[in-house]
Design a protein around this motif. Structure first.
Motif, mmCIF file in Angstrom:
data_model
loop_
_atom_site.group_PDB
_atom_site.id
_atom_site.type_symbol
_atom_site.label_atom_id
_atom_site.label_comp_id
_atom_site.label_asym_id
_atom_site.label_seq_id
_atom_site.Cartn_x
_atom_site.Cartn_y
_atom_site.Cartn_z
ATOM 1 N N SER A 54 -43.682 174.429 110.844
ATOM 2 C CA SER A 54 -44.894 174.712 111.617
ATOM 3 C C SER A 54 -45.160 176.214 111.635
ATOM 4 O O SER A 54 -44.283 177.024 111.322
ATOM 5 C CB SER A 54 -44.761 174.186 113.055
ATOM 6 O OG SER A 54 -43.709 174.843 113.739
ATOM 7 N N GLU B 10 -38.964 174.617 106.709
ATOM 8 C CA GLU B 10 -38.488 173.257 106.515
ATOM 9 C C GLU B 10 -36.982 173.198 106.738
ATOM 10 O O GLU B 10 -36.277 174.192 106.589
ATOM 11 C CB GLU B 10 -38.823 172.770 105.099
ATOM 12 C CG GLU B 10 -38.014 173.425 103.984
ATOM 13 C CD GLU B 10 -38.525 174.792 103.588
ATOM 14 O OE1 GLU B 10 -37.909 175.412 102.712
ATOM 15 O OE2 GLU B 10 -39.538 175.245 104.151
ATOM 16 N N THR C 256 -52.629 164.524 105.842
ATOM 17 C CA THR C 256 -51.329 164.750 105.231
ATOM 18 C C THR C 256 -50.971 163.567 104.331
ATOM 19 O O THR C 256 -51.627 162.516 104.349
ATOM 20 C CB THR C 256 -50.244 164.902 106.299
ATOM 21 O OG1 THR C 256 -50.130 163.657 107.017
ATOM 22 C CG2 THR C 256 -50.588 166.023 107.264
ATOM 23 N N LYS D 95 -48.391 161.563 104.542
ATOM 24 C CA LYS D 95 -47.994 160.389 105.333
ATOM 25 C C LYS D 95 -49.218 159.659 105.884
ATOM 26 O O LYS D 95 -49.266 158.420 105.906
ATOM 27 C CB LYS D 95 -47.058 160.812 106.464
ATOM 28 C CG LYS D 95 -45.672 161.224 105.981
ATOM 29 C CD LYS D 95 -44.743 161.496 107.149
ATOM 30 C CE LYS D 95 -43.341 161.849 106.656
ATOM 31 N NZ LYS D 95 -42.408 162.114 107.788
ATOM 32 N N GLY E 30 -41.957 172.307 116.176
ATOM 33 C CA GLY E 30 -42.371 171.545 114.999
ATOM 34 C C GLY E 30 -41.672 172.025 113.743
ATOM 35 O O GLY E 30 -41.428 173.219 113.582
ATOM 36 N N CYS F 236 -33.741 168.091 108.602
ATOM 37 C CA CYS F 236 -33.766 167.285 109.827
ATOM 38 C C CYS F 236 -34.691 166.084 109.634
ATOM 39 O O CYS F 236 -35.803 166.237 109.131
ATOM 40 C CB CYS F 236 -34.241 168.142 110.995
ATOM 41 S SG CYS F 236 -34.494 167.236 112.512
ATOM 42 N N LYS G 291 -36.335 164.498 111.798
ATOM 43 C CA LYS G 291 -37.413 164.497 112.780
ATOM 44 C C LYS G 291 -38.465 165.544 112.418
ATOM 45 O O LYS G 291 -38.175 166.521 111.757
ATOM 46 C CB LYS G 291 -36.868 164.781 114.184
ATOM 47 C CG LYS G 291 -35.796 163.816 114.654
ATOM 48 C CD LYS G 291 -35.296 164.199 116.029
ATOM 49 C CE LYS G 291 -34.178 163.287 116.514
ATOM 50 N NZ LYS G 291 -33.673 163.691 117.854
ATOM 51 N N GLN G 292 -39.692 165.332 112.890
ATOM 52 C CA GLN G 292 -40.771 166.282 112.676
ATOM 53 C C GLN G 292 -40.810 167.363 113.746
ATOM 54 O O GLN G 292 -41.481 168.378 113.582
ATOM 55 C CB GLN G 292 -42.117 165.560 112.611
ATOM 56 C CG GLN G 292 -42.256 164.646 111.398
ATOM 57 C CD GLN G 292 -43.633 164.010 111.313
ATOM 58 O OE1 GLN G 292 -44.345 163.911 112.310
ATOM 59 N NE2 GLN G 292 -44.007 163.581 110.130
ATOM 60 N N SER G 293 -40.102 167.145 114.819
ATOM 61 C CA SER G 293 -39.996 168.165 115.869
ATOM 62 C C SER G 293 -38.685 167.963 116.612
ATOM 63 O O SER G 293 -38.112 166.869 116.619
ATOM 64 C CB SER G 293 -41.178 168.083 116.843
ATOM 65 O OG SER G 293 -41.139 166.874 117.573
#
Length: 457
Positions: A50, A72, A347, A349, A47, A75, A77-79
């Motif tokens: 994470s 952070e 969150t 989002k 992640g 990228c 993507k979140q993972s």
């Protein structure tokens, strides 16, 4: 080429993992680095960002490590799968928060006494652990600064000719008060001390007190600057040390230069800034130094200083979305400390998605009993608070005071109750429900707004 021999190109992203050791840890850094690398890469996906769990079950890590942070990254993507990752593990052991040293102006026996011209602290420093993550901006300012440092090091390592490609290692942050400019400089220094630990065995942050560089004795001010930068050069002479120099409120220096140039003769203020610019020009050839500066009044800064800045970054008041994240971090902190009844704060989002649902006709005027709908309610309440704060142009500093004001003025935990009863109510019973906190923060915003309106009349 046979089908089974074909290979698919996979984009690999550099991911940084920061590992903080406890104060009594004696394990070798390279040993911890290897163990953490193996642990992180043992997962199917990573992640971003994470805080991984499970390393506490490994005795070698549990005895030395306090926390592991996957940071952070640029990228989308979140993972990522482990095949998409280039892992960089940074192990550090922060210095004590009181490890500060002061430089005085050493007035040479004159009766105006010595004044502290700068303070130096060892990095990484316990006082600023977590400061980087607490700073929330609308765009990728933080990653932009890290990329800039990487670029200057790359050019320096390649021995690029300064006569053909030039950079000054100077950054200027400007904007309204309370937007976190000084905090960002300290956080960046802390971050660089961790990220560059493979190049430099230790790092320091030197904060210059701009006002102390002026003396009441004519011609002395330029000498104060010279003495200060002699001390800075001594720090930089250690090639395995990285030094960040912070000039806070730099307009106090350059405004004096502008005023001096309007007169018929050069004043001592002009000598100060000329001496400063000369020293900055010398430092740009040293790759183990970075000059950070901040200003609330950018129009007062002399053009000669601005021209030397590689990056001139405006730090604005937080946007509505940034305010949501700031308020969310405040609430998560007081929840984690047991001051508020446990609740899940969505969150940003998720909150934005819930707003779309609300506009489509969903009604969440009061807190529902269903856990999922409760999250929607909380997200919409905090979004409403964020809108109110944005309309009042509240700074990050003012936003982080809201929980304190809510507690002290609106939650009934003041002098009306005995101290031991207050502590029992807060720490044992969990204090107030989060809705009461949100109500208190909303009242605090209204009072702050009213106070500012009265002040402007």
């Amino acid at each position: 080429m046979p089908p089974d021999a074909q290979q698919t190109d996979v984009t690999r992203w550099p991911i940084h993992v920061e590992v903080r050791l406890n104060a009594k840890a004696s394990a070798r850094f390279d040993t911890i680095r290897s163990l953490v690398h193996t642990f992180v890469m043992s997962h199917d996906r990573i992640g971003i960002p994470s805080v991984p769990e499970g390393w506490q079950d490994l005795p070698e890590l549990a005895s030395s490590v306090e926390i592991i942070n996957i940071c952070e990254a640029p990228c989308p993507k979140q993972s990522l799968s482990t095949e998409e990752v280039i892992l960089h593990v940074h192990v550090y052991q922060p210095a004590d928060g009181d490890s500060f040293e002061e430089f005085s102006n050493d007035s040479g026996g004159r009766d105006d006494g010595d004044t502290m011209t700068a303070s130096v602290c060892e990095l990484p420093n316990k006082s600023w652990d977590g400061l980087w993550n607490s700073l929330i901006y609308a765009d990728d300012i933080k990653l932009k600064m890290l990329d800039y440092i990487h670029a200057t090091l790359l050019l320096s390592d390649a021995s690029v000719d300064f006569n053909l490609v030039s950079w000054n290692r100077v950054v200027l942050l400007y904007g309204p008060p309370g937007t976190g400019k000084t905090s960002f400089c300290r956080a960046l220094a802390q971050k660089l001390s961790i990220r560059l630990s493979h190049r430099y065995s230790h790092a320091r942050l030197l904060e210059i007190n701009s006002h102390s560089l002026f003396s009441k004795w004519f011609s002395e001010s330029g000498k104060l600057v010279q003495r200060l930068f002699n001390s800075i050069n001594e720090l930089i002479e250690e090639e395995d040390a990285f030094v960040v120099v912070l000039i806070d409120e730099v307009e106090s220096l350059t405004a004096a230069r502008a005023g001096a140039m309007a007169g018929t003769e050069p004043s001592d203020g002009l000598r100060v800034v000329n001496a400063l610019l000369t020293q900055l020009d010398k430092l740009k050839h040293r790759k183990n130094v970075l000059i950070m500066s901040t200003s609330n009044l950018v129009k007062a800064i002399d053009s000669a200083f601005i021209d030397r800045a590689d990056i001139i970054q405006f730090i604005d008041l937080p946007t509505r979305e940034a305010i949501y994240e700031i308020l969310r971090s405040c609430l998560c902190e007081i929840i984690s400390k047991g001051i508020v009844v446990p609740a899940i704060i969505p969150t940003l989002k998720q909150a934005q998605m819930f707003e779309v649902l609300a506009k489509a006709g969903q009604d969440y005027a009061s807190k529902p009993d269903d856990p999922h709908e409760e999250q929607i309610y909380l997200a919409l309440r905090i979004m409403k608070l964020a809108s109110q704060c944005r309309s009042q142009n509240m700074s990050g500093r003012a936003l982080r005071r809201l929980p304190v004001l809510a507690l002290s003025r609106y939650l009934g935990l003041g002098t009306q109750r005995p101290r031991d009863a207050v502590q029992h109510n807060v720490l044992v019973q969990g204090a107030a429900d989060i809705v009461i906190w949100l109500d208190g923060m909303e009242q605090a915003i209204r009072e702050q707004t009213k106070g500012l309106e009265n002040l402007q009349q």
